[in-house]
Design an enzyme around this catalytic site. Structure first.
Site, PDB file in Angstrom:
ATOM      1  N   LYS A  89       0.872  -1.181   0.000  1.00  0.00           N
ATOM      2  CA  LYS A  89       0.000   0.000   0.000  1.00  0.00           C
ATOM      3  C   LYS A  89       0.908   1.230   0.000  1.00  0.00           C
ATOM      4  O   LYS A  89       1.391   1.660   1.054  1.00  0.00           O
ATOM      5  CB  LYS A  89      -0.886  -0.002   1.249  1.00  0.00           C
ATOM      6  CG  LYS A  89      -2.266   0.627   1.068  1.00  0.00           C
ATOM      7  CD  LYS A  89      -2.266   2.081   0.720  1.00  0.00           C
ATOM      8  CE  LYS A  89      -1.887   2.937   1.918  1.00  0.00           C
ATOM      9  NZ  LYS A  89      -1.767   4.372   1.521  1.00  0.00           N
TER      10      LYS A  89
ATOM     11  N   GLU B 254       8.861   1.242  11.419  1.00  0.00           N
ATOM     12  CA  GLU B 254       9.905   2.275  11.235  1.00  0.00           C
ATOM     13  C   GLU B 254       9.186   3.613  11.277  1.00  0.00           C
ATOM     14  O   GLU B 254       8.467   3.950  10.327  1.00  0.00           O
ATOM     15  CB  GLU B 254      10.596   2.089   9.886  1.00  0.00           C
ATOM     16  CG  GLU B 254      11.182   0.713   9.648  1.00  0.00           C
ATOM     17  CD  GLU B 254      12.472   0.494  10.430  1.00  0.00           C
ATOM     18  OE1 GLU B 254      13.075  -0.560  10.282  1.00  0.00           O
ATOM     19  OE2 GLU B 254      12.869   1.404  11.192  1.00  0.00           O
TER      20      GLU B 254
ATOM     21  N   CYS C 199      13.481  10.665   7.541  1.00  0.00           N
ATOM     22  CA  CYS C 199      13.222  10.294   8.944  1.00  0.00           C
ATOM     23  C   CYS C 199      14.474  10.427   9.786  1.00  0.00           C
ATOM     24  O   CYS C 199      14.404  10.659  10.973  1.00  0.00           O
ATOM     25  CB  CYS C 199      12.713   8.865   9.018  1.00  0.00           C
ATOM     26  SG  CYS C 199      13.937   7.684   8.414  1.00  0.00           S
TER      27      CYS C 199
ATOM     28  N   GLU D  82       8.568  16.293  15.926  1.00  0.00           N
ATOM     29  CA  GLU D  82       9.047  16.109  14.552  1.00  0.00           C
ATOM     30  C   GLU D  82       8.336  17.093  13.626  1.00  0.00           C
ATOM     31  O   GLU D  82       7.122  17.235  13.685  1.00  0.00           O
ATOM     32  CB  GLU D  82       8.777  14.679  14.091  1.00  0.00           C
ATOM     33  CG  GLU D  82       9.219  14.428  12.652  1.00  0.00           C
ATOM     34  CD  GLU D  82       8.899  13.025  12.192  1.00  0.00           C
ATOM     35  OE1 GLU D  82       7.710  12.657  12.135  1.00  0.00           O
ATOM     36  OE2 GLU D  82       9.855  12.275  11.904  1.00  0.00           O
TER      37      GLU D  82
HETATM   38  N1  LIG Z   1      11.845   5.256  10.614  1.00  0.00           N
HETATM   39  C1  LIG Z   1      11.911   5.253   9.280  1.00  0.00           C
HETATM   40  O1  LIG Z   1      12.642   4.461   8.657  1.00  0.00           O
HETATM   41  C2  LIG Z   1      11.062   6.210   8.498  1.00  0.00           C
HETATM   42  C3  LIG Z   1      11.313   6.331   7.137  1.00  0.00           C
HETATM   43  C4  LIG Z   1      10.530   7.254   6.407  1.00  0.00           C
HETATM   44  C5  LIG Z   1       9.529   8.004   7.011  1.00  0.00           C
HETATM   45  N2  LIG Z   1       9.311   7.841   8.329  1.00  0.00           N
HETATM   46  C6  LIG Z   1       8.281   8.637   8.994  1.00  0.00           C
HETATM   47  O2  LIG Z   1       7.111   8.698   8.152  1.00  0.00           O
HETATM   48  C7  LIG Z   1       6.458   9.958   8.343  1.00  0.00           C
HETATM   49  C8  LIG Z   1       6.183  10.605   7.003  1.00  0.00           C
HETATM   50  O3  LIG Z   1       5.532   9.678   6.143  1.00  0.00           O
HETATM   51  P1  LIG Z   1       3.940   9.705   5.963  1.00  0.00           P
HETATM   52  O4  LIG Z   1       3.423  11.094   6.172  1.00  0.00           O
HETATM   53  O5  LIG Z   1       3.600   8.973   4.705  1.00  0.00           O
HETATM   54  O6  LIG Z   1       3.454   8.823   7.203  1.00  0.00           O
HETATM   55  P2  LIG Z   1       1.938   8.403   7.511  1.00  0.00           P
HETATM   56  O7  LIG Z   1       1.986   7.661   8.777  1.00  0.00           O
HETATM   57  O8  LIG Z   1       1.018   9.555   7.385  1.00  0.00           O
HETATM   58  O9  LIG Z   1       1.538   7.373   6.307  1.00  0.00           O
HETATM   59  C9  LIG Z   1       2.335   6.256   6.046  1.00  0.00           C
HETATM   60  C10 LIG Z   1       1.486   5.218   5.325  1.00  0.00           C
HETATM   61  O10 LIG Z   1       0.519   4.715   6.235  1.00  0.00           O
HETATM   62  C11 LIG Z   1      -0.767   4.744   5.636  1.00  0.00           C
HETATM   63  N3  LIG Z   1      -1.734   4.861   6.738  1.00  0.00           N
HETATM   64  C12 LIG Z   1      -2.117   5.984   7.377  1.00  0.00           C
HETATM   65  N4  LIG Z   1      -2.991   5.684   8.372  1.00  0.00           N
HETATM   66  C13 LIG Z   1      -3.171   4.323   8.340  1.00  0.00           C
HETATM   67  C14 LIG Z   1      -3.961   3.389   9.089  1.00  0.00           C
HETATM   68  N5  LIG Z   1      -4.735   3.787  10.095  1.00  0.00           N
HETATM   69  N6  LIG Z   1      -3.886   2.063   8.760  1.00  0.00           N
HETATM   70  C15 LIG Z   1      -3.095   1.646   7.748  1.00  0.00           C
HETATM   71  N7  LIG Z   1      -2.327   2.472   6.981  1.00  0.00           N
HETATM   72  C16 LIG Z   1      -2.366   3.793   7.293  1.00  0.00           C
HETATM   73  C17 LIG Z   1      -0.704   5.927   4.691  1.00  0.00           C
HETATM   74  O11 LIG Z   1      -1.706   5.848   3.714  1.00  0.00           O
HETATM   75  C18 LIG Z   1       0.704   5.773   4.134  1.00  0.00           C
HETATM   76  O12 LIG Z   1       0.713   4.823   3.097  1.00  0.00           O
HETATM   77  C19 LIG Z   1       7.380  10.786   9.216  1.00  0.00           C
HETATM   78  O13 LIG Z   1       6.947  10.730  10.563  1.00  0.00           O
HETATM   79  C20 LIG Z   1       8.725  10.070   9.129  1.00  0.00           C
HETATM   80  O14 LIG Z   1       9.512  10.250  10.273  1.00  0.00           O
HETATM   81  C21 LIG Z   1      10.060   6.962   9.105  1.00  0.00           C
HETATM   82  N1  LIG Z   2      15.305   2.699   5.768  1.00  0.00           N
HETATM   83  C1  LIG Z   2      16.235   3.502   5.213  1.00  0.00           C
HETATM   84  C2  LIG Z   2      16.144   4.868   5.190  1.00  0.00           C
HETATM   85  C3  LIG Z   2      15.099   5.585   5.814  1.00  0.00           C
HETATM   86  C4  LIG Z   2      14.966   6.920   5.596  1.00  0.00           C
HETATM   87  C5  LIG Z   2      13.925   7.664   6.189  1.00  0.00           C
HETATM   88  O1  LIG Z   2      13.376   8.664   5.668  1.00  0.00           O
HETATM   89  C6  LIG Z   2      17.399   2.854   4.575  1.00  0.00           C
HETATM   90  O2  LIG Z   2      18.362   3.561   4.209  1.00  0.00           O
HETATM   91  O3  LIG Z   2      17.342   1.616   4.458  1.00  0.00           O
END
Ligand SMILES: NC(=O)c1ccc[n+]([C@@H]2O[C@H](COP(=O)([O-])OP(=O)(O)OC[C@H]3O[C@@H](n4cnc5c(N)ncnc54)[C@H](O)[C@@H]3O)[C@@H](O)[C@H]2O)c1
Ligand SMILES: N/C(=C\C=C\C=O)C(=O)O
Length: 486
Positions: free
Chosen positions: A178, A254, A288, A390
């Site tokens: 998804k 993550e 992130c 954040e």
């Molecule tokens: N730790 C990591 O590796 C990592 C990497 C990239 C981004 N992030 C985090 O992601 C965030 C930004 O990405 P975003 O705005 O797409 O995140 P988000 O949580 O808004 O959405 C992520 C995904 O989850 C889906 N989603 C939302 N609510 C849901 C639910 N109730 N059930 C199932 N699916 C659901 C969304 O449609 C999307 O596909 C930031 O907080 C960033 O820190 C973390």
């Molecule tokens: N998970 C990884 C990066 C995540 C980046 C977050 O925005 C990766 O480098 O494997």
């Protein structure tokens, strides 16, 4: 007008409802195309296709045969590099240099690393004498977990999706992906690659939509899903963890971060400023692992502020394929409003605005894009909103510190625990700090330098689990113990 269809059982399908939503180009707010929202029926079909593939040809392949197919996937991504590049840049507006050097190359690398891993990872065995004088041999067998739900964010769409699909398929699972509603293109395009290399139907499926009341929720609540791997905001991860509880499905999460950088006076100043410029502003701060809190040892505090100010003001926003573009837009008007709201909060809470704090002056053709200025603040207390929460934008707060104990306490006093970057030439001190900072990832004199064999994941409210190299096998396989007496 482009159409982004769901990809189920090896075929592109619209939906039963006829419902679509728009894919927007964040550079200028133009409509790229329409996305067909998957309803419960499409999610059911995707999970059923994934289940059938597990029990069909895919499930009967040897590790070597699976890896041969995945190697062909990696090769086809590289062969269609420009198609993936154009798709990713259209969805995100990120500069060409970033997408071509980070996002797309990792698309292939994320398959390659897990081909190498699954081929070379052994399981343990133990030999024992039984009470009746015979022998018993115990050995471990790794079996696929089953149908894996892969829920992805919008900031590094291909990279983060394949970071999960790669190990899932290498371990013999099937997936239903998804993608984020903001970035449908590369996950959809990967379906063409799967068909091109002859991947059995149903191994890789894509359902488009949102979270609550849409494909994301239908997928994570689906009883036919055996495990959920999620990357996104912490509050979303919390909701998914609750959904996973029904049916006791494991999750790999993550999530968010409020990452710190710690700069000591003895650092290599050029390396530090070069690296901080990336960690604070790369991908318009939508990484992130990005730095949003910079702690600087007092003797060089003013020097670091001045140097980062200069770098921030030199980051030219513009079209992704313009060679001199150094920073792109945020992903959407909604995210732009969130970030600008936090820029205002910082000002209201008394921040000194060193640079930025608003929207850059863009040419008319780009005025409808989701642009914000790279921004630096000083002068706020540790309790300030932009120092604790954040933001996920091109911004950071810089503050001085006088001792290791002081800065360690400040870095650890946050609910997140994803990543830290430490800059010093005293490697003993750097390692001493790295062992005490409550995060999953700590770079010393570097940032976002990745060895894909290493464990990747967050502590505290930044995540559950570790993925990368052999660590991914813990989530994408089940380890069965067999004992034979003879
Ligand atoms: N730790 C990591 O590796 C990592 C990497 C990239 C981004 N992030 C985090 O992601 C965030 C930004 O990405 P975003 O705005 O797409 O995140 P988000 O949580 O808004 O959405 C992520 C995904 O989850 C889906 N989603 C939302 N609510 C849901 C639910 N109730 N059930 C199932 N699916 C659901 C969304 O449609 C999307 O596909 C930031 O907080 C960033 O820190 C973390
Ligand atoms: N998970 C990884 C990066 C995540 C980046 C977050 O925005 C990766 O480098 O494997």
């Amino acid at each position: 007008m482009k159409e982004f269809l769901n990809f189920i059982n090896g075929e592109y399908v619209r939906n039963a409802s006829g419902k679509t939503f728009q894919d927007i180009n964040p550079v200028n707010g133009s409509v790229i195309g329409n996305i067909y929202e998957a309803g419960q029926a499409e999610v059911d079909a995707a999970v059923a296709a994934a289940r059938a593939a597990l029990k069909g040809d895919w499930g009967r392949l040897s590790v070597a045969e699976r890896c041969k197919l995945l190697d062909a996937v990696a090769g086809e991504i590289n062969r269609r590099f420009d198609d993936f590049l154009q798709a990713e840049i259209a969805d995100t507006g990120k500069p060409h240099h970033l997408a071509s050097h980070v996002d797309i190359p990792r698309g292939a690398a994320n398959f390659q690393i897990f081909i190498d891993t699954i081929k070379s990872t052994a399981t343990e065995s133990f030999n024992m004498r039984t009470p009746d004088g015979k022998t018993a041999l115990s050995y471990g067998v790794r079996v696929p977990r089953g149908v894996i739900a892969v829920v992805c964010p919008w900031n590094l769409p291909l990279l983060l999706m394949t970071w999960k699909v790669g190990p899932a398929l290498a371990c013999g699972n099937t997936v239903v992906v998804k993608p984020s509603e903001e970035t449908p293109a590369t996950a959809t395009l990967l379906g063409e690659v799967m068909n091109q290399v002859g991947m059995p139907k149903g191994v890789y499926n894509v359902v488009h939509g949102f979270g609550p009341g849409s494909a994301g929720e239908f997928l994570t609540q689906h009883p036919g899903v055996n495990g959920i791997t999620f990357t996104g905001e912490t509050r979303t991860g919390t909701a998914i963890m609750k959904a996973a509880a029904d049916g006791v499905r494991p999750v790999s999460l993550e999530m968010g971060g409020k990452n710190a950088a710690v700069v000591f006076a003895d650092c290599d100043f050029q390396v530090t400023i070069d690296t901080l410029t990336r960690s604070c502003f790369e991908n318009a701060g939508q990484v992130c692992l990005g730095t949003e809190r910079v702690y600087v040892e007092r003797p060089i505090f003013e020097k670091v502020v001045a140097a980062l100010k200069e770098r921030a003001e030199a980051m030219k926003p513009g079209l992704p394929f313009d060679h001199d573009t150094k920073i792109g837009p945020l992903i959407s008007k909604k995210h732009q409003a969130k970030v600008l709201g936090l820029y205002k909060t910082a000002k209201d809470e008394g921040a000194t605005i060193v640079t930025g704090g608003g929207v850059p002056d863009m040419p008319d053709a780009l005025k409808d894009g989701s642009w914000v200025q790279p921004t630096i603040w000083t002068g706020l207390p540790e309790t300030a909103t932009v120092v604790t929460e954040e933001i996920f934008g091109p911004c950071c707060h810089i503050s001085p510190f006088d001792s290791e104990e002081e800065v360690l306490g400040k870095v650890n006093a946050n609910r997140y625990g994803l990543a830290t970057a430490i800059f010093t030439q005293d490697i003993a001190r750097a390692n001493r700090l790295a062992h005490q900072i409550e995060v999953g990832l700590c770079w010393i004199n570097a940032w976002f330098l990745r060895d894909l064999r290493t464990p990747f994941g967050g502590s505290k409210q930044s995540g559950i689990g570790r993925e990368g190299g052999v660590h991914s096998l813990e989530f994408y396989t089940e380890l069965r113990n067999v004992m034979v007496k003879f």
